[in-house]
Write a protein that holds these residues in place. Sequence first.
Motif, short mmCIF file in Angstrom:
data_model
loop_
_atom_site.label_atom_id
_atom_site.label_comp_id
_atom_site.label_asym_id
_atom_site.label_seq_id
_atom_site.Cartn_x
_atom_site.Cartn_y
_atom_site.Cartn_z
N VAL A 92 6.87 3.88 58.13
CA VAL A 92 5.67 4.51 57.57
C VAL A 92 5.05 5.35 58.68
CG1 VAL A 92 3.38 4.16 56.56
CG2 VAL A 92 5.30 2.68 55.90
N LEU A 93 4.83 6.62 58.36
CA LEU A 93 4.30 7.58 59.32
C LEU A 93 3.06 8.22 58.75
CD1 LEU A 93 6.10 10.10 61.43
CD2 LEU A 93 4.54 10.99 59.73
N SER A 94 2.02 8.39 59.58
CA SER A 94 0.80 9.04 59.11
C SER A 94 0.20 9.92 60.19
CB SER A 94 -0.23 8.01 58.69
OG SER A 94 -1.38 8.66 58.16
N THR A 95 -0.46 10.97 59.71
CA THR A 95 -1.24 11.84 60.59
C THR A 95 -2.74 11.61 60.38
OG1 THR A 95 -1.06 13.56 58.91
CG2 THR A 95 0.47 13.68 60.77
N GLY A 96 -3.05 10.65 59.55
CA GLY A 96 -4.43 10.31 59.55
C GLY A 96 -5.20 10.03 58.30
N GLY A 100 -3.63 6.57 55.65
CA GLY A 100 -2.66 6.26 56.70
C GLY A 100 -2.98 4.97 57.41
N TYR A 101 -4.24 4.75 57.68
CA TYR A 101 -4.66 3.52 58.34
C TYR A 101 -4.26 2.30 57.50
CZ TYR A 101 -7.57 -0.17 60.24
OH TYR A 101 -7.99 -1.36 60.76
N PHE A 102 -4.62 2.32 56.23
CA PHE A 102 -4.28 1.21 55.35
C PHE A 102 -2.77 1.03 55.24
CE2 PHE A 102 -8.48 1.89 52.92
CZ PHE A 102 -9.13 0.92 53.66
N ALA A 103 -2.06 2.13 55.11
CA ALA A 103 -0.60 2.06 54.96
C ALA A 103 0.06 1.43 56.17
CB ALA A 103 -0.02 3.45 54.70
N LEU A 104 -0.35 1.83 57.36
CA LEU A 104 0.25 1.25 58.56
C LEU A 104 -0.06 -0.22 58.69
CD1 LEU A 104 0.84 4.26 59.32
CD2 LEU A 104 0.46 3.55 61.69
N LEU A 109 2.71 -5.61 58.15
CA LEU A 109 2.83 -6.96 57.58
C LEU A 109 4.14 -7.13 56.82
CD1 LEU A 109 -0.79 -7.50 56.21
CD2 LEU A 109 0.25 -8.61 58.20
N LEU A 110 4.63 -6.04 56.23
CA LEU A 110 5.87 -6.08 55.45
C LEU A 110 7.12 -5.85 56.31
CD1 LEU A 110 4.66 -4.06 52.32
CD2 LEU A 110 4.95 -6.55 52.53
N TYR A 136 -1.42 -1.72 65.59
CA TYR A 136 -0.58 -1.85 64.41
C TYR A 136 0.52 -0.79 64.35
CZ TYR A 136 -4.65 -4.59 63.31
OH TYR A 136 -5.67 -5.49 63.38
N ALA A 137 0.52 0.12 65.30
CA ALA A 137 1.50 1.21 65.31
C ALA A 137 2.59 0.92 66.33
CB ALA A 137 0.82 2.54 65.63
#
Length: 160
Positions: A92-96, A100-104, A109-110, A136-137
């Motif tokens: 899972v990758l996010s730029t913000g 993105g915070y919730f996803a990471l 956890l998964l 978490y990253a």
Amino acid sequence: MKINPHVMAIASAGGHWVQLMRLRPAWAGLRVTYVTTDADFHQTVRQHAEQDGEPTPGFHTVTEANRWQKWRLIKQLLGIAFILIRIRPDVVLSTGAAPGYFALRIAKLLGAKTIWIDSMANAEELSMSGKRIGKYADLWLTQWEHLAKPEGPKYLGSVL
């Protein structure tokens, strides 16, 4: 990790989404699912895939929310959790921003690998989400060399 990992790329609408789309070459040839807060971006994702000769990626939307909209944030969190449980990405990758915070957080956890690239717009300090996501990253990056710290985020050059 699988030979051809499944990547979930997630960002809120606006600048975060634009930056995420600029990273597309990094996951060329991989199975990708995009998640954002604006359903209109689905057509853009399809057009990019066609131009790149890639299969049409998965696409999902979640509720738009910010820190002042607590009930909408809860709805967004539940929507992201549902998507993650259903598609089970490897990365899972996010730029913000909040999605993105919730996803990471949930992806970690998964058992998924997680990548956060803090927004280019945050040149003076990390974004609010960027400040909180570090532990978490698996890979925590900043676009600005002067914002890098030994404990993170790292600066590995300007990636956007």
